[in-house]
Each structure stands twice: as C-alpha cells, then as structure tokens.
Motif scaffolding. Structure first.
Motif, PDB file in Angstrom:
ATOM      1  N   GLU A  39      24.032  77.050  62.508  1.00 25.18           N
ATOM      2  CA  GLU A  39      24.875  78.263  62.844  1.00 25.18           C
ATOM      3  C   GLU A  39      26.327  77.919  62.530  1.00 25.18           C
ATOM      4  OE1 GLU A  39      23.293  81.405  66.147  1.00 25.18           O
ATOM      5  OE2 GLU A  39      23.756  79.506  66.842  1.00 25.18           O
ATOM      6  N   VAL A  40      26.980  78.765  61.504  1.00 23.55           N
ATOM      7  CA  VAL A  40      28.396  78.920  61.284  1.00 23.55           C
ATOM      8  C   VAL A  40      28.757  80.317  61.500  1.00 23.55           C
ATOM      9  CG1 VAL A  40      28.494  76.941  60.014  1.00 23.55           C
ATOM     10  CG2 VAL A  40      28.303  78.860  59.034  1.00 23.55           C
ATOM     11  N   GLY A  41      30.234  80.560  61.740  1.00 22.08           N
ATOM     12  CA  GLY A  41      30.512  82.092  61.953  1.00 22.08           C
ATOM     13  C   GLY A  41      30.243  82.631  63.405  1.00 22.08           C
ATOM     14  N   SER A  42      30.372  83.942  63.094  1.00 16.01           N
ATOM     15  CA  SER A  42      29.769  84.670  64.445  1.00 16.01           C
ATOM     16  C   SER A  42      28.550  84.511  64.992  1.00 16.01           C
ATOM     17  CB  SER A  42      30.387  85.924  64.422  1.00 16.01           C
ATOM     18  OG  SER A  42      29.388  86.696  63.330  1.00 16.01           O
ATOM     19  N   SER A  43      28.235  84.480  66.268  1.00 20.81           N
ATOM     20  CA  SER A  43      26.985  84.471  66.756  1.00 20.81           C
ATOM     21  C   SER A  43      26.852  85.125  68.194  1.00 20.81           C
ATOM     22  CB  SER A  43      26.533  82.908  67.191  1.00 20.81           C
ATOM     23  OG  SER A  43      25.445  82.971  68.011  1.00 20.81           O
ATOM     24  N   PRO A  44      25.996  86.040  68.308  1.00 23.62           N
ATOM     25  CA  PRO A  44      25.646  86.821  69.567  1.00 23.62           C
ATOM     26  C   PRO A  44      25.622  85.758  71.016  1.00 23.62           C
ATOM     27  CG  PRO A  44      24.007  87.005  68.154  1.00 23.62           C
ATOM     28  CD  PRO A  44      24.829  86.253  67.554  1.00 23.62           C
ATOM     29  N   ARG A  45      25.535  84.697  70.748  1.00 22.49           N
ATOM     30  CA  ARG A  45      25.168  83.803  71.903  1.00 22.49           C
ATOM     31  C   ARG A  45      26.412  82.778  72.106  1.00 22.49           C
ATOM     32  NH1 ARG A  45      21.544  84.538  68.910  1.00 22.49           N
ATOM     33  NH2 ARG A  45      21.953  82.934  67.423  1.00 22.49           N
ATOM     34  N   ASP A  46      27.603  82.911  71.619  1.00 23.49           N
ATOM     35  CA  ASP A  46      28.717  82.102  71.527  1.00 23.49           C
ATOM     36  C   ASP A  46      29.946  82.656  72.342  1.00 23.49           C
ATOM     37  OD1 ASP A  46      30.037  79.695  71.355  1.00 23.49           O
ATOM     38  OD2 ASP A  46      29.002  79.334  69.358  1.00 23.49           O
ATOM     39  N   LEU A  47      30.823  81.872  72.572  1.00 24.06           N
ATOM     40  CA  LEU A  47      32.058  82.219  73.206  1.00 24.06           C
ATOM     41  C   LEU A  47      33.229  81.938  72.064  1.00 24.06           C
ATOM     42  CD1 LEU A  47      32.015  81.022  76.901  1.00 24.06           C
ATOM     43  CD2 LEU A  47      31.160  83.068  75.865  1.00 24.06           C
ATOM     44  N   GLN A  48      32.903  81.294  71.052  1.00 29.47           N
ATOM     45  CA  GLN A  48      33.779  80.937  69.968  1.00 29.47           C
ATOM     46  C   GLN A  48      33.543  81.807  68.841  1.00 29.47           C
ATOM     47  OE1 GLN A  48      36.039  78.424  69.856  1.00 29.47           O
ATOM     48  NE2 GLN A  48      35.656  77.796  72.003  1.00 29.47           N
ATOM     49  N   SER A  96      30.688  79.809  65.459  1.00 25.89           N
ATOM     50  CA  SER A  96      29.859  79.068  66.340  1.00 25.89           C
ATOM     51  C   SER A  96      29.761  77.604  65.896  1.00 25.89           C
ATOM     52  CB  SER A  96      28.378  79.627  66.158  1.00 25.89           C
ATOM     53  OG  SER A  96      27.525  79.221  66.947  1.00 25.89           O
ATOM     54  N   ALA A  97      30.285  77.107  64.647  1.00 23.59           N
ATOM     55  CA  ALA A  97      30.365  75.815  64.327  1.00 23.59           C
ATOM     56  C   ALA A  97      31.190  74.990  65.429  1.00 23.59           C
ATOM     57  CB  ALA A  97      30.850  75.682  63.174  1.00 23.59           C
ATOM     58  N   LYS A  98      32.054  75.618  66.050  1.00 19.33           N
ATOM     59  CA  LYS A  98      33.158  75.182  66.953  1.00 19.33           C
ATOM     60  C   LYS A  98      32.683  75.114  68.408  1.00 19.33           C
ATOM     61  CE  LYS A  98      36.932  75.818  63.840  1.00 19.33           C
ATOM     62  NZ  LYS A  98      38.152  76.528  63.637  1.00 19.33           N
ATOM     63  N   GLY A  99      31.273  75.877  68.507  1.00 18.52           N
ATOM     64  CA  GLY A  99      30.655  76.100  69.859  1.00 18.52           C
ATOM     65  C   GLY A  99      29.389  75.708  69.946  1.00 18.52           C
ATOM     66  N   ARG A 100      28.438  76.676  70.096  1.00 17.83           N
ATOM     67  CA  ARG A 100      27.019  76.270  70.338  1.00 17.83           C
ATOM     68  C   ARG A 100      26.025  75.823  69.180  1.00 17.83           C
ATOM     69  NH1 ARG A 100      25.477  77.806  75.184  1.00 17.83           N
ATOM     70  NH2 ARG A 100      23.172  77.307  74.574  1.00 17.83           N
ATOM     71  N   GLY A 101      26.724  76.313  67.880  1.00 19.97           N
ATOM     72  CA  GLY A 101      26.204  75.921  66.661  1.00 19.97           C
ATOM     73  C   GLY A 101      25.730  74.684  66.302  1.00 19.97           C
ATOM     74  N   SER A 102      24.368  74.175  65.670  1.00 20.50           N
ATOM     75  CA  SER A 102      24.101  73.108  65.373  1.00 20.50           C
ATOM     76  C   SER A 102      24.411  73.171  63.748  1.00 20.50           C
ATOM     77  CB  SER A 102      22.492  72.751  65.572  1.00 20.50           C
ATOM     78  OG  SER A 102      22.432  72.832  66.899  1.00 20.50           O
ATOM     79  N   THR A 103      24.606  71.839  63.119  1.00 20.21           N
ATOM     80  CA  THR A 103      24.552  71.877  61.900  1.00 20.21           C
ATOM     81  C   THR A 103      23.242  71.673  60.920  1.00 20.21           C
ATOM     82  OG1 THR A 103      24.833  69.281  61.570  1.00 20.21           O
ATOM     83  CG2 THR A 103      27.053  70.616  62.011  1.00 20.21           C
ATOM     84  N   VAL A 104      23.309  71.915  59.651  1.00 18.35           N
ATOM     85  CA  VAL A 104      21.897  71.619  59.092  1.00 18.35           C
ATOM     86  C   VAL A 104      21.598  70.259  59.059  1.00 18.35           C
ATOM     87  CG1 VAL A 104      20.942  71.662  56.739  1.00 18.35           C
ATOM     88  CG2 VAL A 104      22.638  73.582  57.395  1.00 18.35           C
TER      89      VAL A 104
END
Length: 352
Positions: free
Chosen positions: A291-300, A303-311
């Motif tokens: 995930e990158v950019g906005s996510s409905p599960r994140d506070l950032q 999302s790359a700076k929050g809950r997101g995992s990279t490829v």
C-alpha cells in the motif's frame, strides 16, 4: 497420536476437493470449528492444497495506490477517511509526479497489478485520466477501486486502460455504511456486463459479524465469478465507532481465509488476505496488497509512512512461506498456471 476428523468435516473436505459448491450450512459448520482443533488445521491444509493445485507456486502482489484523502461525507463507520472520524480534516490529492513515482517503483519491484483507490466523492474523470496515464507510462494491469458505477462508466474505465474493478458488498452494508447492498450487487453485474474483471474480498470482518453473514458473501463471490476473493479484517483506528467490538486475530482470519478458499473452488485466479501476514498463507491465500497513498485503515495520509507494506516486503514474506512472487500473474491470463503439487508436499486429500 491420532487426530480423527468427524465424518461430516471429512465429507465436506472431499466435496470441496472436487470443486463442488458448498452449502451455507456446510460453510457455517467449518467456520464454527474450534480454532485449535485438528479439524481447523485440516481445513487449512485442504485450502492450501487447493491453491497450490490451481495457482501453482505463484504469489500475487497487487499494489494499492490511494489517489486522495478527504473527510468523506459518506461516513462509513469502519473507515478512517471519514468526516466523523476526524483524523483527516482537509482534502489532499496526490500529484501526478508522486503517483507516477509510486507506480514506477512498484513496477520495478515486481507488482502484478495496481489497485487504484479513490474516496466516494473523488472526480471520476480524474480517475480515468490517471488510468490513461498509468496505462501509457507504466503498463501494469489496472484495477479501479471506486464508487458504484453505470454501464457507461464501466465502458469508460475499459477505454481508459482498466482491466478490472475491486468492489465488495461490505459486511454491515446499509447498516455501517449508507450504501444499498442491492446497488452494490448491481455494480458488480455492471462489471460482468461490460467485460471488467471483478475483484472481491469478504470485508471488513469483525467479531460482531455472524457466520451466516460471512457465508452469504463467500457464496456470492463464487456465484458471481470473482477473479479473486478472500478475507480482510477490520482495523480499528483510534476513536473508531467500531472499537467496542474489538478485532479478530490473524489466526481467526486464517481460518476464514481457508473456508473461503474451499468455497471458491476452481472459480478464482488468486485468493487474497489483508493485511499481509504468514498465517493465511498456510490456509490458501496467495495475494497481498502492498500500500501507498491513502488507505481507509491508516492514520497517515500516505500509507507507505504508516501501516502499508512495500512490494519487496510482501515478496520476502511469500518466499519465506515457499511461494514465488516473480512468476507471471494468474489473474490476467487465459488460464491459471498450475504445477504438480505432490512435489511440494502440499497436495493430497486428507483421510478421515
């Protein structure tokens, strides 16, 4: 030490092994199995064997790119991107250079697809513009994740370069959201009518959802021919109105992923779980969403700076579990790529 299975569970597993449709009652029986029982692990084994038989060793990474953040007026109770959540008070649209940079990095790291997400009031024309841009400049399969659409809008998505749409009838639809389950289903039919692949997940799962609700959505995914389905749990953000219900664990999600996989049979091209974790990879899942950019599960906002995992993060998890992300995707080919599962030790029918 013996771990006998009940005759009923053995019968259901044999039925699933033949890709036969399971009944709602059979699905509910599997979802009710004790989480620590040998029968639950047998269900997970059967689901994993089914995925290896139909998907081979392929692990899919479908990169989520959220185009915008806004205090959304639809106010779905489980979403952090809403007005009432109060986390995001201003609208943000990520610029073209940023989105292109994310997409190019995702392609370089081996993403199989881009899942392009927008909030409910985002301009549909802008979504089409980004589709055209990414199709032309990056060339990775595009999946739209947006609002309910008409046939004309579905055809416009195809013309813009999208090959599919992610769309779910969410658990609690019409109760925790302002949307009609009937309208959501009509939109899925629009995808089928115009030739867009339908991507799905049973979500967002929480402890309050009944086995019957889960079974209904699993059966819908099979009946309407989802390209992939699976299970995503609800993530409770601080102050979430759903927080009182708690959250399911990754172990519980793995059991649901396994049951969902048996329900889907030979219909899908992949089976997803979110967020990325190992337990569901032992239960038939083979698709993660970096995930990158906005996510409905994140506070950032990103999302790359929050809950997101990279490829790359997702690839490491897959390889640790004996799956291979660098094989070609099964989701956008004429036929899934299967291998001889006996060699991998993951095949075979359990004996009761």
């Amino acid at each position: 030490m013996k771990f006998p299975l009940s005759s009923k569970v053995t019968e259901i597993l044999r039925k699933a092994d033949e890709f036969a449709a399971l009944s709602a009652e059979e699905i509910i029986l599997l979802l009710r199995l004790d989480l620590c029982s040998a029968e639950t692990y047998a269900v997970m084994h059967a689901a994993n064997a089914m995925s290896r038989r139909t998907f081979g060793a392929k692990a899919e990474r479908h990169m989520h790119i959220g185009l915008n953040v806004e205090p959304c007026r639809y106010d779905c109770l489980f979403c952090s991107l809403t007005r009432t959540a109060g986390i995001f008070t201003e609208s943000v649209e990520f610029d073209t250079d940023q989105i292109l940079a994310w997409a190019r990095e995702g392609k370089a790291q081996g993403a199989d697809a881009f899942n392009i997400m927008t909030t409910g009031f985002y301009s549909f024309e802008k979504l089409l513009d980004f589709g055209r841009l990414l199709h032309r400049e990056v060339g990775v399969p595009l999946v739209a994740n947006t609002r309910d659409i008409t046939h004309k809008e579905g055809e416009a998505l195809l013309d813009a370069g999208f090959v599919g749409c992610y769309h779910a009838i969410r658990l609690g639809e019409g109760r925790d959201t302002p949307f009609s389950p009937v309208k959501r289903r009509q939109t899925i039919q629009v995808f089928k009518d115009v030739g867009l692949r339908w991507m799905n997940c049973v979500e967002p799962v929480g402890p309050e959802h009944s086995h019957a609700e889960l079974a209904e959505l699993m059966l819908l995914a099979r009946r309407m021919g989802a390209t992939y389905s699976g299970v995503m749990r609800r993530i409770n953000f601080p102050g979430s109105p759903m927080a009182a219900h708690g959250m399911i664990t990754e172990r519980e999600m793995a059991r649901m992923v396994a049951v969902s996989r048996l329900v889907m049979g030979n219909v899908p091209r992949a089976h997803c779980t979110h967020e990325p974790h190992t337990a569901s990879l032992l239960a038939g899942a083979n698709l993660f969403f970096p995930e990158v950019g906005s996510s409905p599960r994140d506070l950032q906002a990103d999302s790359a700076k929050g809950r997101g995992s990279t490829v790359e993060d997702c690839g490491r998890i897959f390889r640790e579990m004996g799956l291979e992300p660098d094989l070609p995707s099964n989701c956008f080919t004429a036929e899934p790529r299967a291998v001889n599962v006996e060699a991998g030790g993951c095949g075979g029918v359990l004996q009761g």
